[in-house]
Design a protein around this motif. Structure first.
Motif, PDB file in Angstrom:
ATOM      1  N   VAL A  23       1.280  10.487   3.625  1.00  0.00           N
ATOM      2  CA  VAL A  23       1.955  10.826   4.879  1.00  0.00           C
ATOM      3  C   VAL A  23       0.962  10.596   6.008  1.00  0.00           C
ATOM      4  O   VAL A  23      -0.243  10.808   5.860  1.00  0.00           O
ATOM      5  CB  VAL A  23       2.449  12.290   4.895  1.00  0.00           C
ATOM      6  CG1 VAL A  23       3.499  12.507   3.809  1.00  0.00           C
ATOM      7  CG2 VAL A  23       1.292  13.261   4.732  1.00  0.00           C
ATOM      8  N   GLY A  24       1.484  10.122   7.137  1.00  0.00           N
ATOM      9  CA  GLY A  24       0.585   9.837   8.247  1.00  0.00           C
ATOM     10  C   GLY A  24       1.325   9.741   9.553  1.00  0.00           C
ATOM     11  O   GLY A  24       2.539   9.959   9.628  1.00  0.00           O
ATOM     12  N   ASN A  25       0.574   9.410  10.603  1.00  0.00           N
ATOM     13  CA  ASN A  25       1.187   9.288  11.923  1.00  0.00           C
ATOM     14  C   ASN A  25       2.028   8.022  12.051  1.00  0.00           C
ATOM     15  O   ASN A  25       2.693   7.806  13.042  1.00  0.00           O
ATOM     16  CB  ASN A  25       0.108   9.308  13.010  1.00  0.00           C
ATOM     17  CG  ASN A  25      -0.843   8.125  12.879  1.00  0.00           C
ATOM     18  OD1 ASN A  25      -1.129   7.660  11.780  1.00  0.00           O
ATOM     19  ND2 ASN A  25      -1.349   7.630  13.999  1.00  0.00           N
ATOM     20  N   ARG A  26       2.006   7.178  11.044  1.00  0.00           N
ATOM     21  CA  ARG A  26       2.880   6.008  10.979  1.00  0.00           C
ATOM     22  C   ARG A  26       3.206   5.738   9.521  1.00  0.00           C
ATOM     23  O   ARG A  26       2.541   6.242   8.600  1.00  0.00           O
ATOM     24  CB  ARG A  26       2.198   4.773  11.583  1.00  0.00           C
ATOM     25  CG  ARG A  26       0.981   4.300  10.785  1.00  0.00           C
ATOM     26  CD  ARG A  26       0.391   3.024  11.363  1.00  0.00           C
ATOM     27  NE  ARG A  26      -0.781   2.580  10.597  1.00  0.00           N
ATOM     28  CZ  ARG A  26      -0.734   1.777   9.538  1.00  0.00           C
ATOM     29  NH1 ARG A  26       0.435   1.307   9.107  1.00  0.00           N
ATOM     30  NH2 ARG A  26      -1.844   1.442   8.897  1.00  0.00           N
ATOM     31  N   ASP A  27       4.246   4.953   9.306  1.00  0.00           N
ATOM     32  CA  ASP A  27       4.596   4.573   7.944  1.00  0.00           C
ATOM     33  C   ASP A  27       3.530   3.637   7.379  1.00  0.00           C
ATOM     34  O   ASP A  27       3.129   2.668   8.031  1.00  0.00           O
ATOM     35  CB  ASP A  27       5.958   3.873   7.905  1.00  0.00           C
ATOM     36  CG  ASP A  27       7.102   4.825   8.213  1.00  0.00           C
ATOM     37  OD1 ASP A  27       6.919   6.032   7.985  1.00  0.00           O
ATOM     38  OD2 ASP A  27       8.151   4.360   8.691  1.00  0.00           O
ATOM     39  N   ILE A  28       3.059   3.941   6.186  1.00  0.00           N
ATOM     40  CA  ILE A  28       2.093   3.077   5.512  1.00  0.00           C
ATOM     41  C   ILE A  28       2.897   2.097   4.659  1.00  0.00           C
ATOM     42  O   ILE A  28       3.558   2.499   3.699  1.00  0.00           O
ATOM     43  CB  ILE A  28       1.123   3.884   4.626  1.00  0.00           C
ATOM     44  CG1 ILE A  28       0.469   4.995   5.442  1.00  0.00           C
ATOM     45  CG2 ILE A  28       0.087   2.962   4.016  1.00  0.00           C
ATOM     46  CD1 ILE A  28      -0.362   4.513   6.596  1.00  0.00           C
ATOM     47  N   PRO A  29       2.886   0.819   4.997  1.00  0.00           N
ATOM     48  CA  PRO A  29       3.812  -0.111   4.360  1.00  0.00           C
ATOM     49  C   PRO A  29       3.424  -0.540   2.948  1.00  0.00           C
ATOM     50  O   PRO A  29       4.196  -1.226   2.293  1.00  0.00           O
ATOM     51  CB  PRO A  29       3.780  -1.318   5.309  1.00  0.00           C
ATOM     52  CG  PRO A  29       2.412  -1.283   5.911  1.00  0.00           C
ATOM     53  CD  PRO A  29       2.072   0.161   6.038  1.00  0.00           C
ATOM     54  N   TYR A  30       2.245  -0.141   2.485  1.00  0.00           N
ATOM     55  CA  TYR A  30       1.795  -0.708   1.222  1.00  0.00           C
ATOM     56  C   TYR A  30       0.829   0.268   0.550  1.00  0.00           C
ATOM     57  O   TYR A  30      -0.196   0.636   1.120  1.00  0.00           O
ATOM     58  CB  TYR A  30       1.089  -2.045   1.503  1.00  0.00           C
ATOM     59  CG  TYR A  30       0.571  -2.785   0.303  1.00  0.00           C
ATOM     60  CD1 TYR A  30       1.328  -3.792  -0.287  1.00  0.00           C
ATOM     61  CD2 TYR A  30      -0.678  -2.487  -0.228  1.00  0.00           C
ATOM     62  CE1 TYR A  30       0.840  -4.482  -1.383  1.00  0.00           C
ATOM     63  CE2 TYR A  30      -1.168  -3.173  -1.320  1.00  0.00           C
ATOM     64  CZ  TYR A  30      -0.406  -4.176  -1.898  1.00  0.00           C
ATOM     65  OH  TYR A  30      -0.888  -4.854  -2.979  1.00  0.00           O
ATOM     66  N   VAL A  31       1.185   0.697  -0.668  1.00  0.00           N
ATOM     67  CA  VAL A  31       0.320   1.575  -1.457  1.00  0.00           C
ATOM     68  C   VAL A  31       0.393   1.108  -2.904  1.00  0.00           C
ATOM     69  O   VAL A  31       1.480   0.863  -3.432  1.00  0.00           O
ATOM     70  CB  VAL A  31       0.767   3.054  -1.380  1.00  0.00           C
ATOM     71  CG1 VAL A  31      -0.149   3.926  -2.231  1.00  0.00           C
ATOM     72  CG2 VAL A  31       0.789   3.538   0.058  1.00  0.00           C
ATOM     73  N   LEU A  88      -3.666  -1.191   5.918  1.00  0.00           N
ATOM     74  CA  LEU A  88      -4.123  -0.778   7.242  1.00  0.00           C
ATOM     75  C   LEU A  88      -3.184  -1.377   8.294  1.00  0.00           C
ATOM     76  O   LEU A  88      -2.048  -1.711   7.992  1.00  0.00           O
ATOM     77  CB  LEU A  88      -5.565  -1.228   7.442  1.00  0.00           C
ATOM     78  CG  LEU A  88      -6.564  -0.658   6.412  1.00  0.00           C
ATOM     79  CD1 LEU A  88      -7.935  -1.310   6.558  1.00  0.00           C
ATOM     80  CD2 LEU A  88      -6.667   0.849   6.531  1.00  0.00           C
ATOM     81  N   ASN A  89      -3.640  -1.524   9.505  1.00  0.00           N
ATOM     82  CA  ASN A  89      -2.795  -2.055  10.573  1.00  0.00           C
ATOM     83  C   ASN A  89      -2.834  -3.578  10.597  1.00  0.00           C
ATOM     84  O   ASN A  89      -3.792  -4.213  10.158  1.00  0.00           O
ATOM     85  CB  ASN A  89      -3.247  -1.507  11.929  1.00  0.00           C
ATOM     86  CG  ASN A  89      -2.844  -0.064  12.143  1.00  0.00           C
ATOM     87  OD1 ASN A  89      -1.734   0.220  12.581  1.00  0.00           O
ATOM     88  ND2 ASN A  89      -3.747   0.857  11.816  1.00  0.00           N
ATOM     89  N   GLN A  90      -1.778  -4.127  11.168  1.00  0.00           N
ATOM     90  CA  GLN A  90      -1.663  -5.573  11.265  1.00  0.00           C
ATOM     91  C   GLN A  90      -2.801  -6.150  12.095  1.00  0.00           C
ATOM     92  O   GLN A  90      -3.195  -5.604  13.118  1.00  0.00           O
ATOM     93  CB  GLN A  90      -0.326  -5.955  11.895  1.00  0.00           C
ATOM     94  CG  GLN A  90      -0.094  -7.449  11.969  1.00  0.00           C
ATOM     95  CD  GLN A  90       1.207  -7.802  12.683  1.00  0.00           C
ATOM     96  OE1 GLN A  90       1.924  -6.924  13.121  1.00  0.00           O
ATOM     97  NE2 GLN A  90       1.509  -9.081  12.794  1.00  0.00           N
ATOM     98  N   LEU A  91      -3.306  -7.278  11.620  1.00  0.00           N
ATOM     99  CA  LEU A  91      -4.372  -7.984  12.327  1.00  0.00           C
ATOM    100  C   LEU A  91      -3.769  -8.894  13.400  1.00  0.00           C
ATOM    101  O   LEU A  91      -2.562  -9.173  13.389  1.00  0.00           O
ATOM    102  CB  LEU A  91      -5.180  -8.816  11.337  1.00  0.00           C
ATOM    103  CG  LEU A  91      -5.960  -8.033  10.291  1.00  0.00           C
ATOM    104  CD1 LEU A  91      -6.593  -8.985   9.283  1.00  0.00           C
ATOM    105  CD2 LEU A  91      -7.031  -7.165  10.939  1.00  0.00           C
ATOM    106  N   PRO A  92      -4.591  -9.370  14.329  1.00  0.00           N
ATOM    107  CA  PRO A  92      -4.076 -10.338  15.301  1.00  0.00           C
ATOM    108  C   PRO A  92      -3.465 -11.542  14.600  1.00  0.00           C
ATOM    109  O   PRO A  92      -3.917 -11.957  13.524  1.00  0.00           O
ATOM    110  CB  PRO A  92      -5.326 -10.734  16.092  1.00  0.00           C
ATOM    111  CG  PRO A  92      -6.232  -9.558  15.975  1.00  0.00           C
ATOM    112  CD  PRO A  92      -5.997  -9.008  14.605  1.00  0.00           C
ATOM    113  N   ASP A  93      -2.438 -12.088  15.231  1.00  0.00           N
ATOM    114  CA  ASP A  93      -1.745 -13.229  14.653  1.00  0.00           C
ATOM    115  C   ASP A  93      -2.681 -14.437  14.589  1.00  0.00           C
ATOM    116  O   ASP A  93      -3.395 -14.734  15.548  1.00  0.00           O
ATOM    117  CB  ASP A  93      -0.510 -13.565  15.500  1.00  0.00           C
ATOM    118  CG  ASP A  93       0.447 -14.496  14.780  1.00  0.00           C
ATOM    119  OD1 ASP A  93       0.300 -14.671  13.558  1.00  0.00           O
ATOM    120  OD2 ASP A  93       1.341 -15.051  15.441  1.00  0.00           O
ATOM    121  N   VAL A  94      -2.680 -15.104  13.452  1.00  0.00           N
ATOM    122  CA  VAL A  94      -3.544 -16.256  13.236  1.00  0.00           C
ATOM    123  C   VAL A  94      -2.674 -17.475  12.947  1.00  0.00           C
ATOM    124  O   VAL A  94      -1.801 -17.428  12.084  1.00  0.00           O
ATOM    125  CB  VAL A  94      -4.508 -16.028  12.055  1.00  0.00           C
ATOM    126  CG1 VAL A  94      -5.382 -17.249  11.840  1.00  0.00           C
ATOM    127  CG2 VAL A  94      -5.362 -14.804  12.297  1.00  0.00           C
TER     128      VAL A  94
END
Length: 683
Positions: free
Chosen positions: A181-189, A200-206
Motif C-alpha cells: 500500500v502506498g501513496n500511489r498504485d504500485i503497478p508491478y510486484v 518504481l516511477n516511470q522514467l522519462p520517455d526515450v
C-alpha cells in the motif's frame, strides 16, 4: 678565388645576382613544391567512403547554399523519414558501369511511448524480523543537455510492504498475496529467487530510432576494421534460415531450441544472450512474434542518471498497513542509502532488462521483464527559415530554427495531452523540453507495418520480437575522409559566444527531436525490415565509384557521369567527393533551460547562436582550383621579380660601365704617351 673576391668587392653586382637567384628559386619552389604538395594532399583526402549520395527525387532535405553558392547538405540525411527508393532502382544502380559499391540505408521509424519503469530489488530476508517494511523512496532523474545537469523527474513515494500473507515461493507480476500500500498504485510486484521486486516511477520517455542496412554492402563501405558487428546480422540470418525455408522464425522457435542444438549454439556464438534477452528469456514481445535481428548502439543517448534514495520508517510498524501509511507524512526516517544507475548505458533499445537497482548495500538485482507498447512515428529534418540577422561569424551562412512545441518528460503526460486531459507543455515544468524537428504518427495497421509485441497484446495479433545480437560503438566506426555515414553518430551542435567562438556541445535529447539529431539506436537488415512488413525500406544509397585513377580532375568527371546516370533513373544524385564539413550558424529561440531544483520553474529564453555541421558539396574541387590559381599567381610574381631584378641589374651596372669605360680610355691615353721609341710601355 680572385673572381670570387672581385665579386665580393663588387657590391652592386652581388646584390643584383642574389635577387635574381632568389627570384628564380622562389618561382620553381612555388610551382614544383608548394603547389605540387598541396594538390597531392587534396587528391589523397578529397574522397570519403563514398562518392555519390542518392536520395529520392522528392527528398525533403532542405538545401542551403554558402556565400560561394555551393550546396550545403544536412549531415543527417539518413536521419529523417522520406519516400522510399524502390528495390528495383537499387538493382539498377548496382548494374551501372563503374559502380563499385551501392550501400543502401533506410530509416524505419522512431519508436517511443514504451513507458520504461525501473524496479527496486529487496531481499526477502529483510522481512525475517518484521513482516512489514515502511519506506520512503525518492527517485530523481538527472539529464545533461550539454549546458548543465538538469532535473527531468523527481518523485517521492511512501509505502508499506506487508508480507504477513506471503506463504513462500514465487509470485508472478501483479500478484496479490504480497500486499503493498502506498501513496500511489504500485503497478508491478513480484517475488522470485529470494527477492521482492517492486516497480518504481516511470522514467522519462526515450525514443529509439531504427535503421536498416544491407550488412554485406555496409561492411564494404565501412571497411573490415571496426565493422565486425555487421557479421552478427549476417550470421543470424544464416543460422535462422536452417530452421525455415522462408528464413523467418518466431520467438518461440528460438526460445525452445535445446542448448545443444546447432542453431542455438551458432546464435550464442554471435552474441545472442538467452539469459538476458527479454524476447527469449521472458517472451515479453509475444512468443508467436516474428524474430527480427538488431544490433544496438552502445552510445545512443545523452548522459543521464537515475538516483533512488531509500529511507526506512523509524519506530514501530505494528498494526494495519493503511494506518501506518497515514502516519508517515510527519514521521522520522532513517537513511538506508542511495543507489544510482547510469541510464545512458542502461537504456537499451528494445531491451530494458537492465533497468533495475539493488537494495542499498547489496549488489543483486532481478532482471526486468516488462515491455511497453511502442508507438511508431516519423522524424522530419531540422525546421529552419532564412535569418534576417547575421550570426557572430560574418563568413558563415546564418539561419533561424523554428520551434515545434514543448514536450513533457514522460510519455504518460504526453498521452494525457492527446486525450485532452492535460494542457500542452509550456517549457517551464520540470523536464519540459523544446522540439525543433517535426514528427507524426505512423498508422501501422494501414501501412501493413508490424508493431513490436508488448505486454497485454491481444491474442492472434501479428507482431515482431527484437532479437539483440550485439552492439556497435559509433566512435570506432571510422570511414575514410569526413563524409557523414548517415546513421552512426549524432550531429554536432556547438553553442557560440558573441565572437563566434565554440563553446558547449549540445547533446541529443531523449525524445530525439532536438537540435542535435539522435544517432541510430539500433540497426537491422533489409530482410529484417521486410519481416516488419516494409516492402521498400531504403531511402538513401551511398555509392562508391570504381575504376578511378587518382587524377582528381579525371576522376571528378567519371563521378559526375555516374551521378548523371543515376539521376536518369529518376533519383536525386549528389556528387559528394570533394566535400567537407562547414558550419552553419543558427539562431535558437524558445529554449527550455533546465533547473537543478524541483521547487524552481524552468526558464524559457533564446539560447542564442549555435553552429550546425553541414556538408559542403564540391569543396575539394574548389580547393584544388584555388591551389592551382595561387600557384600560378606565385609563379607570375616570381617571373615579375626575375624581370625586375634583371632591369635593376642593368640600371645598377650601367653607371659603373660608363665609369669603367672612361677609366679605360684614360689609361689607354696615359699608356700611349709613355711608349718609348722602341714601342715598349714604360711603367
Amino acid at each position: 678565388m680572385k673572381s670570387f673576391l672581385r665579386l665580393m668587392r663588387d657590391t652592386p653586382k652581388l646584390a643584383a645576382s642574389i635577387i635574381a637567384i632568389a627570384a628564380i628559386t622562389a618561382m620553381f619552389l612555388s610551382q614544383m613544391v608548394v603547389q605540387g604538395n598541396a594538390q597531392e594532399k587534396i587528391a589523397e583526402t578529397w574522397r570519403g567512403a563514398y562518392d555519390i549520395l542518392v536520395l529520392p527525387a522528392s527528398a525533403s532535405n532542405q538545401e542551403l547554399t554558402d556565400e560561394e553558392g555551393r550546396t550545403l547538405l544536412d549531415s543527417n540525411f539518413a536521419n529523417v523519414s522520406g519516400d522510399p527508393i524502390p528495390s528495383k532502382l537499387l538493382q539498377s544502380i548496382d548494374k551501372l558501369e563503374n559502380v563499385d559499391v551501392a550501400a543502401p540505408i533506410g530509416f524505419i521509424a522512431r519508436y517511443s511511448g514504451a513507458s520504461e519503469v525501473p524496479t527496486l530489488t529487496i531481499p526477502l530476508d529483510i522481512f525475517d524480523q518484521n513482516s512489514k517494511l515502511a519506506l520512503r523512496l525518492t527517485q530523481k532523474v538527472v539529464i545533461n543537455d550539454g549546458l548543465t545537469d538538469r532535473l527531468a523527474t523527481v518523485n517521492t513515494d511512501t509505502m508499506v510492504l506487508d508480507s504477513s500473507e506471503y506463504e513462500g515461493g514465487p509470485i508472478m507480476p501483479f500478484g496479490e498475496n504480497f500486499m503493498v500500500v502506498g501513496n500511489r498504485d504500485i503497478p508491478y510486484v513480484s517475488v522470485g529467487d529470494g527477492n521482492l521486486r517492486i516497480a518504481l516511477n516511470q522514467l522519462p520517455d526515450v525514443s529509439t530510432t531504427l535503421f536498416a542496412v544491407d550488412p554485406v554492402k555496409e561492411k564494404m563501405l565501412l571497411g573490415a576494421e571496426n565493422s565486425g558487428f555487421l557479421d552478427r546480422l549476417v550470421a543470424f540470418e544464416s543460422a535462422v534460415s536452417t530452421l525455415d525455408n522462408t528464413g523467418v522464425a518466431t520467438a518461440r522457435d528460438l526460445a525452445e531450441l535445446d542448448a545443444n542444438d546447432p542453431v542455438r549454439q551458432d546464435l550464442s556464438k554471435i552474441g545472442v544472450d538467452y539469459a538476458s534477452n527479454p524476447a527469449l528469456r521472458f517472451g515479453i514481445y509475444g512468443m508467436e512474434s516474428l524474430a527480427v535481428p538488431i544490433v544496438q548502439n552502445s552510445d545512443a543517448y545523452p548522459p543521464a542518471t537515475l538516483d533512488i534514495k531509500v529511507e526506512k520508517l523509524m519506530g514501530s510498524t505494528s498494526g494495519d498497513a493503511e494506518d501506518i501509511l497515514r502516519t508517515m507524512g510527519t514521521a522520522d526516517f532513517q537513511n538506508v542509502g542511495t543507489e544510482s544507475l547510469n541510464l545512458s548505458t542502461a537504456f537499451q533499445p528494445f531491451a530494458g532488462s537492465q533497468l533495475s537497482l539493488p537494495w542499498p548495500g547489496t549488489d543483486e538485482i532481478a532482471l526486468n521483464s516488462y515491455a511497453g507498447k511502442y508507438e511508431a512515428s516519423t522524424i522530419g529534418p531540422l525546421q529552419w527559415s532564412p535569418s534576417s540577422d547575421s550570426g557572430p561569424d560574418k563568413r558563415l551562412t546564418s539561419i533561424g530554427v523554428q520551434p515545434q512545441g514543448f514536450t513533457y518528460a514522460t510519455s504518460r503526460m504526453n498521452e494525457q495531452v492527446k486525450l485532452g486531459n492535460a494542457g500542452s507543455a509550456t517549457g517551464r515544468s520540470l523536464g519540459d523540453s523544446q522540439t525543433y524537428r517535426s514528427t507524426g504518427p505512423i498508422d501501422q495497421d494501414e501501412d501493413g507495418m508490424l508493431p513490436w509485441g508488448f505486454s497485454g497484446m491481444p491474442k492472434g495479433k501479428a507482431a515482431a520480437a527484437p532479437i539483440v545480437t550485439g552492439h556497435f560503438e559509433p566512435h570506432k566506426i571510422i570511414g575514410a575522409g569526413t563524409l557523414p555515414l548517415g546513421a552512426y553518430d549524432s550531429s554536432k551542435v556547438n553553442v557560440l559566444d558573441e565572437e563566434g567562438n565554440t563553446q558547449e556541445a549540445l547533446e541529443p535529447t531523449l525524445h530525439g527531436l532536438g537540435l542535435a539529431a539522435q544517432a541510430s539506436s539500433a540497426l537491422t537488415t533489409l530482410n529484417g525490415a521486410h519481416t516488419l512488413g516494409i516492402k521498400d525500406p531504403v531511402n538513401a544509397i551511398r555509392v562508391r565509384v570504381g575504376g578511378l585513377t587518382g587524377e582528381m580532375e579525371q576522376d571528378s568527371e567519371k563521378i559526375d557521369a555516374v551521378a548523371a546516370s543515376i539521376a536518369g533513373l529518376g533519383l536525386s544524385a549528389y556528387p559528394v567527393a570533394g566535400s567537407s564539413p562547414q558550419s552553419v550558424q543558427a539562431f535558437v529561440p524558445k529554449y527550455a533551460f533546465g533547473t537543478d531544483s524541483d521547487s524552481e520553474a524552468q526558464v524559457v529564453d533564446s539560447l542564442g547562436w549555435v553552429a550546425l555541421e553541414y556538408t559542403t558539396l564540391g569543396a575539394g574541387i574548389t580547393a584544388r582550383d584555388a591551389v592551382s590559381t595561387s600557384g600560378a599567381q606565385v609563379a607570375s610574381w616570381s617571373q615579375f621579380l626575375v624581370l625586375g631584378s634583371l632591369i635593376a641589374l642593368i640600371i645598377i651596372q650601367y653607371p659603373k660601365r660608363r665609369i669603367n669605360n672612361n677609366l679605360w680610355r684614360a689609361q689607354f691615353k696615359i699608356g700611349f704617351d709613355n711608349l718609348n721609341p722602341t714601342g715598349a710601355l714604360i711603367l
